[in-house]
Design a protein around this motif. Structure first.
Motif, short mmCIF file in Angstrom:
data_model
loop_
_atom_site.label_atom_id
_atom_site.label_comp_id
_atom_site.label_asym_id
_atom_site.label_seq_id
_atom_site.Cartn_x
_atom_site.Cartn_y
_atom_site.Cartn_z
N ASP A 215 0.84 -1.21 0.00
CA ASP A 215 0.00 0.00 0.00
C ASP A 215 0.87 1.26 0.00
O ASP A 215 0.60 2.23 -0.70
CB ASP A 215 -0.91 0.01 1.24
CG ASP A 215 -1.96 -1.09 1.20
OD1 ASP A 215 -2.13 -1.71 0.13
OD2 ASP A 215 -2.62 -1.31 2.23
N ILE A 219 1.12 4.48 -2.73
CA ILE A 219 0.92 5.88 -2.33
C ILE A 219 2.19 6.69 -2.56
O ILE A 219 2.13 7.87 -2.96
CB ILE A 219 0.48 5.96 -0.86
CG1 ILE A 219 -0.88 5.29 -0.69
CG2 ILE A 219 0.40 7.41 -0.39
CD1 ILE A 219 -1.35 5.17 0.75
N LEU A 266 -5.06 4.54 -5.30
CA LEU A 266 -5.62 4.77 -3.96
C LEU A 266 -6.56 3.64 -3.55
O LEU A 266 -6.59 3.23 -2.39
CB LEU A 266 -6.36 6.11 -3.89
CG LEU A 266 -5.52 7.36 -3.63
CD1 LEU A 266 -6.41 8.59 -3.53
CD2 LEU A 266 -4.68 7.23 -2.37
N ASN A 270 -6.12 0.74 -0.51
CA ASN A 270 -7.18 0.77 0.52
C ASN A 270 -7.29 2.14 1.20
O ASN A 270 -7.56 2.23 2.40
CB ASN A 270 -6.91 -0.30 1.59
CG ASN A 270 -6.85 -1.70 1.00
OD1 ASN A 270 -7.78 -2.14 0.35
ND2 ASN A 270 -5.73 -2.38 1.20
N SER A 271 -7.08 3.20 0.42
CA SER A 271 -7.08 4.56 0.98
C SER A 271 -8.12 5.48 0.34
O SER A 271 -8.27 6.62 0.77
CB SER A 271 -5.69 5.19 0.81
OG SER A 271 -4.69 4.35 1.31
#
Length: 400
Positions: A215, A219, A266, A270-271
């Motif tokens: 993740d 990002i 994203l 998982n954001s």
């Protein structure tokens, strides 16, 4: 108010908005419902800084905008972006419709100074509103200074439901064509020549072991692209002013096409949900300025200006849209982005798509058709045209 109390209250409002939107199949936008509930909250027991107390100060919202807009760029291809010239023409025609009708019909009902102060905020965001508010204050027009801010705060109440209605009509029309085989979206034409399994790992990083695609790595790469967009904007500033957010969208498209970013990093990190949550709260934070006293004093000119402006927008955008082969619903929808901009344009479009079908392929098709013009239009109106208009109209106002 305690942080968790503020956060829980705000989450309750966002959830109620989602429920109403789902129950009405997006005929009533969640953004509209949330805006009404926020107004009620601010007029009763909400502290003015409730959004900041909950943990989303303006600096966090700005960061989320950089990441989200770059992420949106990965949804588009260079070919799709190039096809948006019609959107730009239609959007500009809608703004022209606002200007023409307000300077003619509007100036007969209200005085010219009122119209001059009102037009830039009506087609833009906080920057154009502040420019006109300061100009009115300098000219000694205190009530008009408040009107500039009030129109910026309240114009979404006209834009949200109208956009939802237009996009639902457009979505139903295109869905029928897609199901009958009359229409094939650009992304499906392109994907037929590529391997769909490649989307999880960008092609520039195929040699990197999968365990390193975390993740944080997604990002991090997204942040690099947003950072490049920011510095290009800074470097261009002495010669030409380009919003860093416009460049974020463009560089997101390029980075995805080159294989530096995957599609929707994203979401894969998982954001995405939290980023949208933060920006939703940032939109409604602006409603704290709309006091009951302010509304009572300026209700008539505000409503009159918004109604006349929206009529002018519809007429001009529909005519130009027809000439360019774009439906009047889609033409009006992209013009309406002037009343709210990003991220409301994304949120409304997405919830309409979700309400029209449960099939993932159909959702992708509708997204490829409606999302690019809505995003492009929102940036053209709010970040570019409105600021130019504010500069021109403030100079005229101060010379009167």
């Amino acid at each position: 108010m305690a942080q968790m109390t503020a956060f829980t209250l705000l989450m309750a409002i966002l959830y109620i908005g989602d429920v109403v939107s789902s129950k009405t199949k997006a005929w009533i936008s969640s953004v509209f419902v949330c805006a009404v509930l926020f107004i009620i909250g601010y007029w009763t027991f909400f502290p003015e800084n409730i959004v900041e107390i909950a943990g989303i100060p303006p600096v966090v919202a700005t960061l989320l905008m950089y990441l989200l807009i770059t992420n949106m760029g990965t949804l588009l291809s260079i070919k799709e972006l190039a096809n948006q010239w019609k959107t730009i023409v239609i959007t500009l025609s809608g703004i022209l419709g606002i200007v023409v009708l307000l300077l003619t019909v509007g100036s007969l009902i209200f005085d010219l100074k009122t119209v001059l102060v009102a037009v830039p905020p009506l087609v833009g965001g906080v920057v154009s509103s502040l420019i006109m508010s300061d100009a009115a204050q300098t000219a000694g027009l205190t009530s008009l200074s408040v009107l500039a801010i009030l129109i910026y705060v309240m114009q979404g109440f006209a834009g949200y439901p109208l956009t939802s209605i237009m996009l639902k009509k457009e979505g139903k029309r295109m869905l029928a064509k897609y199901r009958s085989g009359e229409w094939t979206p650009i992304h499906e034409q392109e994907n037929s020549q590529t391997d769909a399994s490649d989307e999880d790992i960008p092609k520039l990083f195929k040699a990197v072991p999968k365990k390193y695609h975390t993740d944080f790595s997604r990002i991090f790469r997204l942040a690099i692209v947003a950072l490049v967009a920011y510095y290009v904007s800074v470097w261009c500033a002495p010669f030409v002013v380009i919003s860093p957010f416009v460049l974020c969208l463009f560089f997101g498209v390029v980075a995805s096409s080159l294989g530096f970013l995957e599609k929707q990093p994203l979401k894969k990190a998982n954001s995405f949900g939290f980023a949208i949550l933060g920006l939703m709260l940032f939109i409604f934070d602006g409603l704290k300025k709309a006091t009951p006293e302010m509304l009572e004093e300026l209700l008539l000119p505000m409503v009159g200006i918004i109604v006349i402006g929206v009529i002018g927008m519809y007429v001009f955008s529909a005519v130009v849209g027809r000439l360019l082969g774009v439906s009047k619903e889609m033409a009006f929808a992209v013009s309406l982005t002037a009343l709210y901009g990003f991220p409301a344009d994304y949120i409304i479009t997405n919830e309409v798509i979700q309400s029209l079908t449960d099939d993932e392929k159909e959702k992708e098709a509708l997204t490829s058709h409606m999302m690019p013009p809505m995003l492009v239009a929102g940036f053209i109106t709010v970040t570019i045209v409105s600021v130019v208009l504010a500069g021109i109209f403030s100079s005229i106002l101060l010379s009167l």
